[in-house]
Design a protein around this motif. Structure first.
Motif, PDB file in Angstrom:
ATOM      1  N   THR A 104     -49.502  -1.838  60.917  1.00  0.00           N
ATOM      2  CA  THR A 104     -50.383  -0.678  61.028  1.00  0.00           C
ATOM      3  C   THR A 104     -51.738  -1.120  61.554  1.00  0.00           C
ATOM      4  O   THR A 104     -52.095  -2.291  61.406  1.00  0.00           O
ATOM      5  N   ILE A 105     -52.497  -0.198  62.156  1.00  0.00           N
ATOM      6  CA  ILE A 105     -53.917  -0.513  62.434  1.00  0.00           C
ATOM      7  C   ILE A 105     -54.806  -0.050  61.279  1.00  0.00           C
ATOM      8  O   ILE A 105     -56.024  -0.209  61.343  1.00  0.00           O
TER       9      ILE A 105
ATOM     10  N   VAL B 287     -43.900  -6.318  48.978  1.00  0.00           N
ATOM     11  CA  VAL B 287     -44.470  -5.492  50.052  1.00  0.00           C
ATOM     12  C   VAL B 287     -45.612  -6.249  50.724  1.00  0.00           C
ATOM     13  O   VAL B 287     -46.521  -6.730  50.040  1.00  0.00           O
ATOM     14  N   ARG B 288     -45.554  -6.365  52.050  1.00  0.00           N
ATOM     15  CA  ARG B 288     -46.637  -7.031  52.788  1.00  0.00           C
ATOM     16  C   ARG B 288     -47.130  -6.146  53.913  1.00  0.00           C
ATOM     17  O   ARG B 288     -46.324  -5.602  54.659  1.00  0.00           O
ATOM     18  N   VAL B 289     -48.441  -6.021  54.011  1.00  0.00           N
ATOM     19  CA  VAL B 289     -49.068  -5.157  55.017  1.00  0.00           C
ATOM     20  C   VAL B 289     -49.698  -6.042  56.088  1.00  0.00           C
ATOM     21  O   VAL B 289     -50.393  -7.014  55.765  1.00  0.00           O
ATOM     22  N   HIS B 290     -49.424  -5.744  57.353  1.00  0.00           N
ATOM     23  CA  HIS B 290     -49.914  -6.544  58.480  1.00  0.00           C
ATOM     24  C   HIS B 290     -50.775  -5.675  59.386  1.00  0.00           C
ATOM     25  O   HIS B 290     -50.385  -4.557  59.722  1.00  0.00           O
ATOM     26  N   ASP B 291     -51.938  -6.208  59.795  1.00  0.00           N
ATOM     27  CA  ASP B 291     -52.826  -5.502  60.721  1.00  0.00           C
ATOM     28  C   ASP B 291     -52.373  -5.802  62.150  1.00  0.00           C
ATOM     29  O   ASP B 291     -52.421  -6.948  62.597  1.00  0.00           O
ATOM     30  N   LEU B 292     -51.942  -4.752  62.866  1.00  0.00           N
ATOM     31  CA  LEU B 292     -51.465  -4.927  64.250  1.00  0.00           C
ATOM     32  C   LEU B 292     -52.511  -5.623  65.119  1.00  0.00           C
ATOM     33  O   LEU B 292     -52.167  -6.387  66.024  1.00  0.00           O
ATOM     34  N   ARG B 293     -53.801  -5.368  64.831  1.00  0.00           N
ATOM     35  CA  ARG B 293     -54.857  -5.955  65.681  1.00  0.00           C
ATOM     36  C   ARG B 293     -54.906  -7.483  65.566  1.00  0.00           C
ATOM     37  O   ARG B 293     -55.457  -8.154  66.441  1.00  0.00           O
TER      38      ARG B 293
ATOM     39  N   PRO C  70     -47.197  -2.310  74.250  1.00  0.00           N
ATOM     40  CA  PRO C  70     -46.068  -3.031  73.657  1.00  0.00           C
ATOM     41  C   PRO C  70     -46.375  -4.456  73.179  1.00  0.00           C
ATOM     42  O   PRO C  70     -45.752  -4.918  72.218  1.00  0.00           O
ATOM     43  N   GLU C  71     -47.312  -5.167  73.852  1.00  0.00           N
ATOM     44  CA  GLU C  71     -47.447  -6.608  73.559  1.00  0.00           C
ATOM     45  C   GLU C  71     -47.803  -6.936  72.103  1.00  0.00           C
ATOM     46  O   GLU C  71     -47.169  -7.820  71.495  1.00  0.00           O
ATOM     47  N   PRO C  72     -48.827  -6.277  71.507  1.00  0.00           N
ATOM     48  CA  PRO C  72     -49.118  -6.605  70.093  1.00  0.00           C
ATOM     49  C   PRO C  72     -47.926  -6.301  69.174  1.00  0.00           C
ATOM     50  O   PRO C  72     -47.625  -7.094  68.258  1.00  0.00           O
ATOM     51  N   TRP C  73     -47.219  -5.207  69.433  1.00  0.00           N
ATOM     52  CA  TRP C  73     -46.038  -4.864  68.636  1.00  0.00           C
ATOM     53  C   TRP C  73     -44.960  -5.930  68.780  1.00  0.00           C
ATOM     54  O   TRP C  73     -44.330  -6.329  67.782  1.00  0.00           O
ATOM     55  N   GLY C  74     -44.753  -6.412  70.017  1.00  0.00           N
ATOM     56  CA  GLY C  74     -43.735  -7.444  70.240  1.00  0.00           C
ATOM     57  C   GLY C  74     -44.043  -8.695  69.438  1.00  0.00           C
ATOM     58  O   GLY C  74     -43.161  -9.259  68.776  1.00  0.00           O
ATOM     59  N   GLU C  75     -45.310  -9.107  69.456  1.00  0.00           N
ATOM     60  CA  GLU C  75     -45.693 -10.335  68.732  1.00  0.00           C
ATOM     61  C   GLU C  75     -45.605 -10.144  67.218  1.00  0.00           C
ATOM     62  O   GLU C  75     -45.175 -11.045  66.491  1.00  0.00           O
ATOM     63  N   ALA C  76     -46.017  -8.964  66.751  1.00  0.00           N
ATOM     64  CA  ALA C  76     -45.954  -8.692  65.306  1.00  0.00           C
ATOM     65  C   ALA C  76     -44.502  -8.718  64.833  1.00  0.00           C
ATOM     66  O   ALA C  76     -44.165  -9.341  63.820  1.00  0.00           O
TER      67      ALA C  76
END
Ligand code: JEE
Length: 241
Positions: free
Chosen positions: A7-8, A32-38, A63-69
């Motif tokens: 999520t952002i 549960v783990r929350v990750h900042d897309l940024r 797409p690129e940040p999503w791909g890496e996440a």
């Protein structure tokens, strides 16, 4: 069960520290783990959106940040046994264009070991993110809508889905009898509930509930269920006009 959320707006998910889901996390049943897309961007401005190809209103998530996440988060799933052919991770993408979220979907998701929630904003996520994730071995992608109304992003939908799934995870609920009752569901709405005092501000509890005739109470409750369903959710009854 492991749940990763991308999520952002990581701060939305503070509510998951509370109540049933909070207890399941403390007990270790839910991780549960929350990750900042940024954190998966590389430019000075941590850009996650861009203009849509073909024109139109609003912005689309790049797409690129999503791909890496997803590479980082699904690396865990990739390490599972190659001779295990089943789905190890389900990526859930809340979307107004998804199929509707239902109790059946919640029951199915409660059997999965690893859920990943990809929460979009703006007009949504570049479709290739979902298409690419679905090509990964052991990964299934489900675009799911919370309901027929428009939210500003996937976060609130993800929180609702996590609560609905979390309470169904085996060994999780404080009151297993209430879940057994739900699994015997008859597709009707619930009957009205009352507690003490038996009279309050001029409103009486229906006399039948005070009498101790359990057969009569069961029949009255069923009748209330049918009546309420006909009144507010006739679509749930068989033989629609
Ligand atoms: C995820 C961005 C906002 C607003 C365009 C065109 C859509 C996206 N039940 C549910 N409602 N809304 C969501 C949801 C909303 C999201 C994202 C989920 C990511 N947004 C957004 C408007 C539009 N509109 C006309 O049809 C309606 C797209 C959701 C769930 N789950």
């Amino acid at each position: 069960m492991r749940i990763d959320i991308v999520t952002i707006f990581p701060e939305f998910f503070g509510v998951l520290d509370v109540s049933l889901v909070g207890k399941a996390r403390q007990s270790g049943l839910l991780d549960v783990r929350v990750h900042d897309l940024r954190d998966y961007t590389h430019d000075r401005h941590r850009t996650v959106d861009d203009t849509p190809y073909g024109g139109g209103a609003g912005m689309v998530m790049k797409p690129e940040p999503w791909g890496e996440a997803l590479d980082a988060i699904l690396a865990v799933a990739d390490q599972t046994e190659p001779q295990d052919p089943g789905v190890s991770s389900v990526v859930i993408v809340p979307s107004p264009a998804g199929r509707p979220f239902t109790q059946k979907e919640a029951r199915d998701l409660a059997t999965v070991d690893h859920l990943v929630f990809a929460c979009g904003r703006y007009e949504g996520i570049d479709q290739r993110v979902m298409d690419h994730a679905a090509t990964r071995p052991g990964v299934e992608v489900r675009e799911i809508s919370l309901g027929d109304y428009v939210l500003n992003g996937g976060e609130v939908a993800a929180i609702a889905m996590i609560e609905a799934v979390g309470r169904l995870v085996p060994g999780m609920v404080g009151n297993p009898e209430s879940l057994t009752e739900e699994s015997h569901e008859d597709g009707l709405l619930e009957y009205p509930s009352y507690t003490k005092p038996s009279a309050w501000r001029g409103h009486e509890v229906p006399a039948i509930l005070l009498g101790g005739n359990h057969g009569a109470i069961a029949a009255w409750r069923h009748d209330q269920q049918v009546e309420r369903t006909r009144r507010v959710r006739p679509d749930l009854l068989p033989d629609q006009p």
